[in-house]
Design an enzyme around this catalytic site. Structure first.
Site, short mmCIF file in Angstrom:
data_model
loop_
_atom_site.label_atom_id
_atom_site.label_comp_id
_atom_site.label_asym_id
_atom_site.label_seq_id
_atom_site.Cartn_x
_atom_site.Cartn_y
_atom_site.Cartn_z
N ASN A 153 -9.84 -2.94 -6.82
CA ASN A 153 -10.27 -1.46 -7.01
C ASN A 153 -11.09 -1.29 -8.18
O ASN A 153 -10.79 -1.42 -9.22
CB ASN A 153 -8.97 -0.85 -6.93
CG ASN A 153 -8.99 0.86 -7.23
OD1 ASN A 153 -10.38 1.16 -7.15
ND2 ASN A 153 -7.98 1.59 -7.07
N CYS A 207 -11.78 7.41 -9.16
CA CYS A 207 -11.92 6.78 -7.94
C CYS A 207 -12.80 7.58 -6.90
O CYS A 207 -13.71 7.38 -6.21
CB CYS A 207 -10.94 6.03 -7.25
SG CYS A 207 -9.74 4.98 -8.53
N HIS A 264 -13.32 4.18 -0.16
CA HIS A 264 -12.82 3.78 -1.63
C HIS A 264 -11.87 2.60 -1.10
O HIS A 264 -10.74 2.89 -0.45
CB HIS A 264 -12.06 4.91 -2.38
CG HIS A 264 -11.67 4.27 -3.57
ND1 HIS A 264 -12.24 3.49 -4.40
CD2 HIS A 264 -10.41 4.58 -4.21
CE1 HIS A 264 -11.34 3.00 -5.31
NE2 HIS A 264 -10.20 3.72 -5.01
N1 COA Z 1 4.19 -8.78 -7.64
C1 COA Z 1 5.40 -8.91 -7.08
N2 COA Z 1 6.28 -7.77 -7.09
C2 COA Z 1 5.84 -6.73 -7.48
C3 COA Z 1 4.62 -6.49 -7.77
C4 COA Z 1 3.54 -7.82 -7.93
N3 COA Z 1 2.41 -7.62 -8.50
N4 COA Z 1 4.31 -5.07 -8.31
C5 COA Z 1 5.34 -4.61 -8.04
N5 COA Z 1 6.22 -5.39 -7.35
C6 COA Z 1 7.45 -5.26 -6.94
C7 COA Z 1 8.34 -3.90 -7.65
O1 COA Z 1 8.80 -4.14 -8.93
C8 COA Z 1 9.40 -3.64 -6.63
O2 COA Z 1 10.33 -4.36 -6.86
P1 COA Z 1 12.00 -4.03 -6.77
O3 COA Z 1 12.14 -3.66 -5.23
O4 COA Z 1 12.76 -4.90 -7.23
O5 COA Z 1 12.03 -2.61 -7.73
C9 COA Z 1 8.64 -3.91 -5.35
O6 COA Z 1 7.58 -4.93 -5.41
C10 COA Z 1 8.30 -2.91 -4.39
O7 COA Z 1 7.46 -2.04 -5.03
P2 COA Z 1 6.77 -0.94 -4.66
O8 COA Z 1 6.05 -0.12 -5.79
O9 COA Z 1 7.53 -0.04 -3.92
O10 COA Z 1 5.48 -1.71 -3.87
P3 COA Z 1 4.45 -0.94 -2.64
O11 COA Z 1 4.69 -1.63 -1.31
O12 COA Z 1 4.54 0.49 -2.88
O13 COA Z 1 3.18 -1.61 -3.61
C11 COA Z 1 1.51 -0.80 -4.78
C12 COA Z 1 2.93 -1.51 -4.93
C13 COA Z 1 0.89 -0.41 -6.24
C14 COA Z 1 0.59 -2.11 -4.37
C15 COA Z 1 1.20 0.23 -3.79
O14 COA Z 1 2.06 1.25 -4.00
C16 COA Z 1 -0.02 0.90 -3.98
O15 COA Z 1 -1.11 0.01 -3.80
N6 COA Z 1 -0.34 2.10 -4.51
C17 COA Z 1 -1.39 2.96 -4.22
C18 COA Z 1 -2.35 2.61 -5.58
C19 COA Z 1 -3.64 2.97 -5.78
O16 COA Z 1 -4.22 3.12 -4.49
N7 COA Z 1 -4.00 3.56 -6.58
C20 COA Z 1 -5.29 4.05 -6.83
C21 COA Z 1 -5.63 5.19 -5.94
S1 COA Z 1 -7.31 5.56 -6.24
#
Ligand code: COA
Length: 331
Positions: free
Chosen positions: A288, A116, A258
């Site tokens: 993304n 990214c 980004h």
């Molecule tokens: N739909 C519904 N629930 C979902 C889900 C989806 N698409 N994806 C994950 N969950 C659930 C998880 O299973 C978890 O459930 P649990 O509490 O029963 O275990 C819950 O949602 C919370 O998960 P968590 O990972 O803590 O959520 P979050 O708020 O951190 O959001 C992301 C997840 C991936 C959206 C977030 O962490 C993120 O964007 N991270 C950065 C990723 C990124 O930018 N990467 C590239 C960098 S260049």
């Protein structure tokens, strides 16, 4: 390095595949909801490449637009850099396919892999070649077919990514600090390589059936940990860019970050004390798009008149590696 040369954005382009995949579409195959995806990421839809499209075909389209906008012919391009982490094949580089498509045979063409942050790493390379006076025209493209490297059964990653390409034609202008790329700062931390990766081995283990069955040739991510480090590093590296150029945040007309997650961008803006109205946001439309995300944003800003001659923008990204970077551009 001479002070006499600047690297100016002379033209921009972008290509987004026609097919739109909405959150509602994803609800049909995954245990997820439109409301969850919007609340946690800001994404409403993303683009998906058609079967015959790839990183090189999209890059060539975006690159052609940038050349046309700059009024530069393919024969005058000295270098083509394609930032991609979803290349057409292992080798040759995707940039060589783009060169062939554009008939830009006088150029050196190669890929860089910084995921990214790839566009900013490429910008840093292009900046050096132009400012030292070695080259006159560099076509820098970010292009990704993330849809081919995500696991469509993993709801925590597949909802995030989309396909597309963005390009800029950078031109050497012999004028002291008139405009152009004022600075680039790039960094990596390989101790965090596990945070986001495609773990399947190529040179390490050879492509093997077990890894394919285990879906190791698709993106794995520790979402929460990545989120925290992304906010921290993007804020730091933008602050460093401002300090380097003796600028205050109030001097920045547009922040082009980004587009990984709307909450990451909001958290960075909050730490910088920067108003969200002056942040370029298109994550709701494209998700993304990795290395393509910043040049797609630049193209949008450039073509809509959101950046005007004399304005200053700051760009910032964090990606797998871990890699991160920033740049300041005076338009
Ligand atoms: N739909 C519904 N629930 C979902 C889900 C989806 N698409 N994806 C994950 N969950 C659930 C998880 O299973 C978890 O459930 P649990 O509490 O029963 O275990 C819950 O949602 C919370 O998960 P968590 O990972 O803590 O959520 P979050 O708020 O951190 O959001 C992301 C997840 C991936 C959206 C977030 O962490 C993120 O964007 N991270 C950065 C990723 C990124 O930018 N990467 C590239 C960098 S260049």
């Amino acid at each position: 390095m001479t002070d006499l040369n600047t690297a100016v954005v002379a033209g921009t382009g972008a290509y987004l595949p026609e097919k739109i995949l909405t959150n509602q579409d994803l609800e049909k195959s995954l245990d997820t909801s439109d409301a969850w995806i919007i609340e946690r990421t800001g994404i409403r839809e993303r683009r998906i490449a058609a079967e015959e499209e790839s990183a090189s075909t999209m890059a060539a389209k975006a690159g052609k637009q940038a050349l046309e906008a700059a009024g530069v012919g393919p024969e005058d391009v000295d270098m083509i850099i394609v930032a991609t982490s979803s290349p057409d094949v292992l080798f040759p580089s995707t940039a060589c396919f783009v060169q062939n498509e554009l008939q830009a045979f006088g150029s050196a063409a190669y890929d860089i892999s910084a995921v990214c942050s790839g566009f900013l790493f490429g910008l840093s390379i292009a900046e050096q070649y132009l400012k030292t006076g070695r080259y006159k025209h560099i076509l820098l493209i970010g292009s990704e077919v993330n849809s081919r490297i995500v696991d469509w059964t993993d709801r925590s990653t597949c909802i995030l990514f989309g396909d597309g390409a963005g390009a800029v034609l950078l031109k050497r202008v012999e004028q002291k600090n008139a405009s152009g790329v004022l600075s680039t700062h790039i960094y990596s931390d390989g101790s965090l390589s596990d945070l986001i990766c495609v773990p399947g081995g190529i040179g390490r283990t050879g492509i093997n059936k077990q890894d394919i069955d285990d879906k190791k040739y698709s993106i794995k991510m520790s979402g929460n940990a990545t989120f925290k480090v992304a906010v921290k590093r993007m804020t730091q590296v933008i602050q460093e860019a401002l300090q380097f150029n003796d600028l205050g945040i109030e001097d920045i007309g547009l922040l082009i970050p980004h587009q990984a997650n709307e909450r990451i961008i909001r958290a960075v803006a909050e730490r910088l004390k920067y108003p969200m109205e002056k942040v370029l946001m298109n994550i709701h439309k494209y998700g993304n798009t990795s290395a393509a995300s910043i040049p797609i944003g630049i193209n949008e800003a450039w073509r809509s008149g959101r950046v005007q001659p004399g304005d200053t923008s700051v760009l910032g990204a964090v990606g797998a590696g871990l890699t991160w970077g920033s740049a300041v551009i005076k338009w």
